[in-house]
Design a protein around this motif. Structure first.
Motif, PDB file in Angstrom:
ATOM      1  N   VAL A 280       0.757  -1.211  -0.156  1.00 47.76           N
ATOM      2  CA  VAL A 280      -0.024   0.104  -0.019  1.00 47.76           C
ATOM      3  C   VAL A 280       0.756   1.283  -0.029  1.00 47.76           C
ATOM      4  N   ALA A 281       1.941   1.247   0.745  1.00 45.20           N
ATOM      5  CA  ALA A 281       2.879   2.434   0.766  1.00 45.20           C
ATOM      6  C   ALA A 281       3.413   2.751  -0.525  1.00 45.20           C
ATOM      7  N   PHE A 282       4.028   1.714  -1.022  1.00 46.28           N
ATOM      8  CA  PHE A 282       4.682   1.853  -2.435  1.00 46.28           C
ATOM      9  C   PHE A 282       3.539   2.493  -3.181  1.00 46.28           C
ATOM     10  N   LEU A 283       2.488   1.818  -3.624  1.00 47.28           N
ATOM     11  CA  LEU A 283       1.523   2.302  -4.679  1.00 47.28           C
ATOM     12  C   LEU A 283       1.155   3.780  -4.330  1.00 47.28           C
ATOM     13  N   ILE A 284       0.971   3.992  -3.211  1.00 42.39           N
ATOM     14  CA  ILE A 284       0.446   5.674  -2.865  1.00 42.39           C
ATOM     15  C   ILE A 284       1.596   6.402  -3.180  1.00 42.39           C
ATOM     16  N   ALA A 285       3.045   5.863  -2.910  1.00 44.93           N
ATOM     17  CA  ALA A 285       4.230   7.067  -3.000  1.00 44.93           C
ATOM     18  C   ALA A 285       5.090   6.768  -4.236  1.00 44.93           C
ATOM     19  N   GLN A 286       4.593   5.878  -5.138  1.00 43.50           N
ATOM     20  CA  GLN A 286       5.620   5.507  -6.056  1.00 43.50           C
ATOM     21  C   GLN A 286       5.821   6.671  -7.048  1.00 43.50           C
ATOM     22  N   ARG A 287       4.854   7.766  -7.404  1.00 40.33           N
ATOM     23  CA  ARG A 287       5.139   8.794  -8.248  1.00 40.33           C
ATOM     24  C   ARG A 287       6.281   9.708  -7.536  1.00 40.33           C
ATOM     25  N   TRP A 288       6.182   9.864  -6.262  1.00 39.11           N
ATOM     26  CA  TRP A 288       7.288  10.701  -5.495  1.00 39.11           C
ATOM     27  C   TRP A 288       8.378  10.180  -5.413  1.00 39.11           C
ATOM     28  N   VAL A 289       8.310   8.898  -5.554  1.00 38.41           N
ATOM     29  CA  VAL A 289       9.963   8.059  -5.728  1.00 38.41           C
ATOM     30  C   VAL A 289      10.480   8.368  -6.775  1.00 38.41           C
TER      31      VAL A 289
END
Length: 299
Positions: A280-289
């Motif tokens: 869940v954390a990666f799906l939410i923040a992948q664009r910021w990564v």
């Protein structure tokens, strides 16, 4: 016989040229369908094992022995998650993992940003250049090489607990995080900080009010990397934490491996519960990564 000559110039019409109507080019250029198909096929390497894990977690032992592992079960056995929850004492283990992760994420962002800001803004002094080189050399030192000294050190100073594990996460990821922050800070105009100092801001106020808000994209990148690594880490908590009661979720799952071998469906249910927060954390923040890394590399 006189003839009248007109002074009006003759109008010559140009021949009409037919233009081919072109399709609008999508933003970012034309779509490479060949590469898109390859990426879609390669993505199955991740999606198929994930589907297999979900299917196995929802099956009963009797359903596991029939058909292939990819058959979706019916009826669904939700009790596997309850059994895994009770077997591994998931609330306590997850709270230990969450405690370590929160401390590590906040600590890595603040400590690494301060170190990178000091190095970049004092690059003219050789001491800071040597410090940066020393940190870059630390990238090539694997954790197993210094594992035993760290275990003895944490035990000697009474930090053989989750707090000690979080501190080690901050220190061992300092080199890579400083590299990311340094590349980003070099693109921030130093005039912004000079104007803040002229307005009476101290060094800490300049960092907190001017620099840190501008580091939001790269801070999100460092934060998600820290979250994924701290939550999924197995080796460091297993070596450092002395009390088995305070072990993290990956270590607890390993300790109950014998019980899991008798019922693999409960094992997959436990693995999915541990995987869910990181997914869940990666799906939410992948664009910021992606944006944080790209901005740092361009600047």
């Amino acid at each position: 016989m006189a003839t009248e000559v007109s002074n009006t110039p003759a109008v010559i019409t140009a021949p009409r040229i037919r233009t081919r109507r072109t399709r609008p080019v999508p933003e970012g250029g034309r779509v490479n369908w060949g590469l898109t198909v390859i990426v879609a096929i390669v993505s199955l390497i991740v999606l198929l094992p994930l589907y297999f894990a979900i299917a196995m977690a929802l099956k009963s032992p009797a359903q596991t022995g029939t058909g292939t592992g990819f058959n979706f079960p019916w009826p669904i056995q939700w009790g596997n998650f309850r059994a895994a929850w009770d077997l591994t004492d998931t609330p306590l283990a997850a709270s230990m993992s969450l405690l370590i992760t929160v401390i590590a994420v906040i600590g890595e962002i603040i400590v690494s940003a301060l170190a990178a800001w000091a190095i970049v803004r004092n690059w003219g002094h050789w001491q800071f250049r040597v410090t940066f080189g020393y940190l870059m050399l630390a990238l090539f030192i694997p954790f197993p090489v210094v594992a035993l000294p760290q275990v003895k050190l944490m035990a000697a100073i009474s930090l053989d607990n989750p707090f000690g594990v979080a501190i080690l996460h901050i220190l061992f990821n300092l080199a890579f995080n400083v590299l990311l922050f340094s590349a980003f800070i070099r693109g921030i105009p130093v005039e912004l900080e000079e104007s803040a100092r002229l307005d009476g801001c101290t060094t800490w106020q300049t960092f907190r009010r001017i620099v840190l808000p501008l580091l939001a994209p790269i801070s999100a990148t460092v934060g998600i990397f820290a979250f994924l690594q701290s939550w999924n880490d197995f080796m460091m908590p297993n070596l450092i934490t002395a009390n088995p009661k305070f072990q993290t979720l990956p270590v607890v799952q390993y300790l109950f491996q014998d019980q899991f071998t008798t019922n693999i469906n409960v094992a997959f249910a436990s693995y999915l519960m541990a995987l869910l927060p990181t997914l869940v954390a990666f799906l939410i923040a992948q664009r910021w990564v992606v944006s944080g890394i790209m901005r740092g590399s361009i600047k």
